[in-house]
Design an enzyme around this catalytic site. Structure first.
Site, mmCIF file in Angstrom:
data_model
loop_
_atom_site.group_PDB
_atom_site.id
_atom_site.type_symbol
_atom_site.label_atom_id
_atom_site.label_comp_id
_atom_site.label_asym_id
_atom_site.label_seq_id
_atom_site.Cartn_x
_atom_site.Cartn_y
_atom_site.Cartn_z
ATOM 1 N N ASP A 144 4.897 -12.464 1.613
ATOM 2 C CA ASP A 144 6.229 -11.871 1.538
ATOM 3 C C ASP A 144 7.177 -12.410 2.601
ATOM 4 O OD1 ASP A 144 4.796 -10.670 3.565
ATOM 5 O OD2 ASP A 144 4.748 -8.692 2.651
ATOM 6 N N ASN A 159 -0.443 3.715 3.857
ATOM 7 C CA ASN A 159 -0.270 4.377 2.550
ATOM 8 C C ASN A 159 -0.920 3.570 1.422
ATOM 9 O OD1 ASN A 159 1.411 2.206 2.316
ATOM 10 N ND2 ASN A 159 3.283 3.365 1.933
ATOM 11 N N HIS A 194 -0.455 0.314 0.873
ATOM 12 C CA HIS A 194 0.318 -0.816 0.344
ATOM 13 C C HIS A 194 -0.336 -2.149 0.680
ATOM 14 C CE1 HIS A 194 3.113 -1.169 4.140
ATOM 15 N NE2 HIS A 194 2.080 -1.959 4.249
ATOM 16 N N GLU A 217 4.670 -1.149 -2.446
ATOM 17 C CA GLU A 217 4.549 0.229 -1.978
ATOM 18 C C GLU A 217 4.035 1.126 -3.110
ATOM 19 O OE1 GLU A 217 4.870 1.054 1.067
ATOM 20 O OE2 GLU A 217 5.920 -0.676 1.897
HETATM 21 P P1 PGA Z 1 -0.489 -4.052 10.068
HETATM 22 O O1 PGA Z 1 0.202 -4.012 8.659
HETATM 23 O O2 PGA Z 1 -1.464 -5.175 10.026
HETATM 24 O O3 PGA Z 1 0.645 -4.320 11.019
HETATM 25 O O4 PGA Z 1 -1.140 -2.728 10.260
HETATM 26 C C1 PGA Z 1 -0.593 -4.125 7.528
HETATM 27 C C2 PGA Z 1 0.256 -3.914 6.325
HETATM 28 O O5 PGA Z 1 1.157 -3.061 6.392
HETATM 29 O O6 PGA Z 1 0.022 -4.596 5.319
#
Ligand code: PGA
Length: 248
Positions: free
Chosen positions: A68, A137, A139, A144
């Site tokens: 992304d 969550n 994602h 999301e």
């Molecule tokens: P993080 O993010 O590695 O900073 O916890 C993971 C994500 O949100 O995909």
């Protein structure tokens, strides 16, 4: 099929994940790696750089596609995911930068940006191994909860909390990205292999729901239960609920 490897802590998780990525590069030097940003994979990239510097790894034939990018940010912006990838990995190994792809944040036409990115993924022959973090969550990428599983690369509106959390990095609210381009679940599920990394107690619920809960768009990572080659490397804190429930 999902295989879970338990790591003692963040460092152990990073080394195990880097080992798996190294094996992929050794077995297929011209592989296509799907890469991820976020705090979780930083240690994995650091380990890969270390092994590259020791002469154990060669990235010269590797192609990469990232999950992304923020819409509106150039690769020079230190908040962009292109910048993240350059500074955490690409600048330190012998990868050919022209073969490292991130969605084009500067393309204002969302449909065009997304179609071009899908085309890039197809033209490099698809993804051999996709590295993923997971959100609290559930994602994956910027997919999301609630988004359709069928989507390929698309433009998403960032949640208000994400926008607010990013605000401190920008001079004015106008500069804070409100949207992002992200591979969709369909792109991710098309990868031949998936490597998901997770660390910390705040991922325990998401990891349990994703790997053992119902398959639902409300927990985007739960779709991984339908993929035939998923490897999860997570530390004990992230696996705590799965361990408590007696699943492993
Ligand atoms: P993080 O993010 O590695 O900073 O916890 C993971 C994500 O949100 O995909």
């Amino acid at each position: 099929m999902i295989t879970i490897y338990k790591a003692k802590d963040y460092q152990d998780m990073s080394r195990k994940a880097a080992n798996i990525i190294s094996a992929q590069i050794i077995m297929k030097p011209n592989c296509v790696l799907g890469l991820a940003t976020g705090s979780t994979p930083i240690g994995t990239y650091r380990q890969l750089v270390e092994w590259y510097k020791k002469g154990d790894l060669d990235f010269s034939k590797v192609t990469s596609v990232n999950l992304d990018e923020y819409k509106g940010l150039s690769g020079d912006n230190d908040q962009s995911y292109r910048y993240f990838m350059n500074t955490n990995l690409f600048d330190h190994v012998n990868i050919d930068k022209t073969k490292t792809f991130v969605p084009n944040g500067l393309e204002k036409d969302s449909e065009k940006a997304c179609a071009e990115y899908n085309e890039i993924i197809q033209s490099v022959g698809g993804i051999d191994m996709q590295l993923l973090g997971i959100g609290g969550n559930g994602h994956i990428g910027f997919n999301e909860p609630g988004l359709a599983f069928e989507q390929k690369t698309h433009c998403v509106d960032l949640t208000e909390s994400t926008i607010q959390a990013n605000a401190r990095f920008f001079e004015s609210m106008d500069d804070v990205p409100k949207q992002a381009y992200t591979m969709g679940i369909k792109n991710i599920m098309s990868a031949k292999k998936i490597l998901l990394v997770a660390t910390g107690e705040n991922k325990a619920e998401a990891l349990y729901q994703s790997l053992y809960g119902k398959i639902t768009p409300n927990v985007p990572a739960s779709i991984l239960q339908l993929h035939n080659d998923v490897t999860v490397v997570a530390d004990e804190a992230a696996l705590s609920l799965i361990i408590k429930k007696g699943e492993i």
